[in-house]
Design a protein around this motif. Structure first.
Motif, PDB file in Angstrom:
ATOM      1  N   ASP A   4       7.233   2.942   3.085  1.00 51.07           N
ATOM      2  CA  ASP A   4       6.887   2.191   1.877  1.00 51.07           C
ATOM      3  C   ASP A   4       5.369   2.072   1.796  1.00 51.07           C
ATOM      4  N   THR A   5       4.864   1.604   0.674  1.00 52.17           N
ATOM      5  CA  THR A   5       3.417   1.585   0.458  1.00 52.17           C
ATOM      6  C   THR A   5       2.693   0.624   1.405  1.00 52.17           C
ATOM      7  N   THR A   6       3.334  -0.456   1.788  1.00 49.63           N
ATOM      8  CA  THR A   6       2.711  -1.393   2.727  1.00 49.63           C
ATOM      9  C   THR A   6       2.518  -0.725   4.086  1.00 49.63           C
ATOM     10  N   ASP A  57      -1.517  -9.206   4.544  1.00 49.43           N
ATOM     11  CA  ASP A  57      -1.058 -10.371   5.305  1.00 49.43           C
ATOM     12  C   ASP A  57      -0.538 -11.474   4.390  1.00 49.43           C
ATOM     13  N   ASN A  58      -1.064 -11.535   3.161  1.00 51.94           N
ATOM     14  CA  ASN A  58      -0.602 -12.532   2.192  1.00 51.94           C
ATOM     15  C   ASN A  58       0.634 -12.082   1.443  1.00 51.94           C
ATOM     16  N   GLY A  59       1.174 -10.918   1.789  1.00 52.45           N
ATOM     17  CA  GLY A  59       2.419 -10.453   1.200  1.00 52.45           C
ATOM     18  C   GLY A  59       2.268  -9.569  -0.017  1.00 52.45           C
ATOM     19  N   GLU A  60       1.047  -9.211  -0.385  1.00 49.24           N
ATOM     20  CA  GLU A  60       0.857  -8.335  -1.540  1.00 49.24           C
ATOM     21  C   GLU A  60       1.336  -6.928  -1.200  1.00 49.24           C
ATOM     22  N   ILE A  61       2.004  -6.307  -2.132  1.00 48.62           N
ATOM     23  CA  ILE A  61       2.506  -4.952  -1.937  1.00 48.62           C
ATOM     24  C   ILE A  61       1.629  -4.001  -2.753  1.00 48.62           C
ATOM     25  N   PRO A  62       0.931  -3.083  -2.066  1.00 45.32           N
ATOM     26  CA  PRO A  62       0.067  -2.145  -2.794  1.00 45.32           C
ATOM     27  C   PRO A  62       0.905  -1.125  -3.556  1.00 45.32           C
ATOM     28  N   THR A  63       0.347  -0.664  -4.653  1.00 40.64           N
ATOM     29  CA  THR A  63       1.010   0.397  -5.400  1.00 40.64           C
ATOM     30  C   THR A  63       0.641   1.735  -4.775  1.00 40.64           C
ATOM     31  N   LEU A  64       1.331   2.773  -5.169  1.00 42.09           N
ATOM     32  CA  LEU A  64       1.004   4.108  -4.691  1.00 42.09           C
ATOM     33  C   LEU A  64      -0.413   4.481  -5.130  1.00 42.09           C
ATOM     34  N   GLY A  65      -0.809   4.022  -6.312  1.00 34.41           N
ATOM     35  CA  GLY A  65      -2.166   4.249  -6.796  1.00 34.41           C
ATOM     36  C   GLY A  65      -3.206   3.573  -5.919  1.00 34.41           C
ATOM     37  N   ASP A  66      -2.911   2.364  -5.437  1.00 30.21           N
ATOM     38  CA  ASP A  66      -3.828   1.658  -4.531  1.00 30.21           C
ATOM     39  C   ASP A  66      -4.027   2.437  -3.239  1.00 30.21           C
TER      40      ASP A  66
END
Length: 87
Positions: A4-6, A57-66
């Motif tokens: 996954d992206t994370t 660490d704060n739970g943000e999920i990066p996009t594939l673009g990120d």
């Protein structure tokens, strides 16, 4: 199966931390002719890495673009650091 992206972002951060000379003293980074300031480039990348680590660490999920954008930045900085003979 692809990660996954994370997981991909954390893996990319880990590879970048081990591949680039973040621990070199400024005197070594600035020795010789410069093609792009390696010190400033590493500071920029370190700031991006710290920001992404905090966001993950704060739970943000990066996009594939990120992940792609961060990877391109890392490749460009790696190329500039290598051109300066630091890798």
């Amino acid at each position: 199966m692809k990660p996954d992206t994370t997981t991909a972002m954390r893996g990319l951060i880990s590879k970048v931390r081990s591949a680039l000379p973040f621990s070199l003293p400024a005197a070594e980074l600035c020795a010789g002719p410069c093609r792009g300031c390696p010190k400033k480039l590493l500071e920029l990348l370190d700031g991006e890495i710290v920001e992404w680590e905090q966001r993950l660490d704060n739970g943000e999920i990066p996009t594939l673009g990120d992940v792609n954008k961060f990877g391109r930045l890392c490749r460009k900085i790696h190329k500039a650091i290598a051109a300066n003979g630091l890798i």
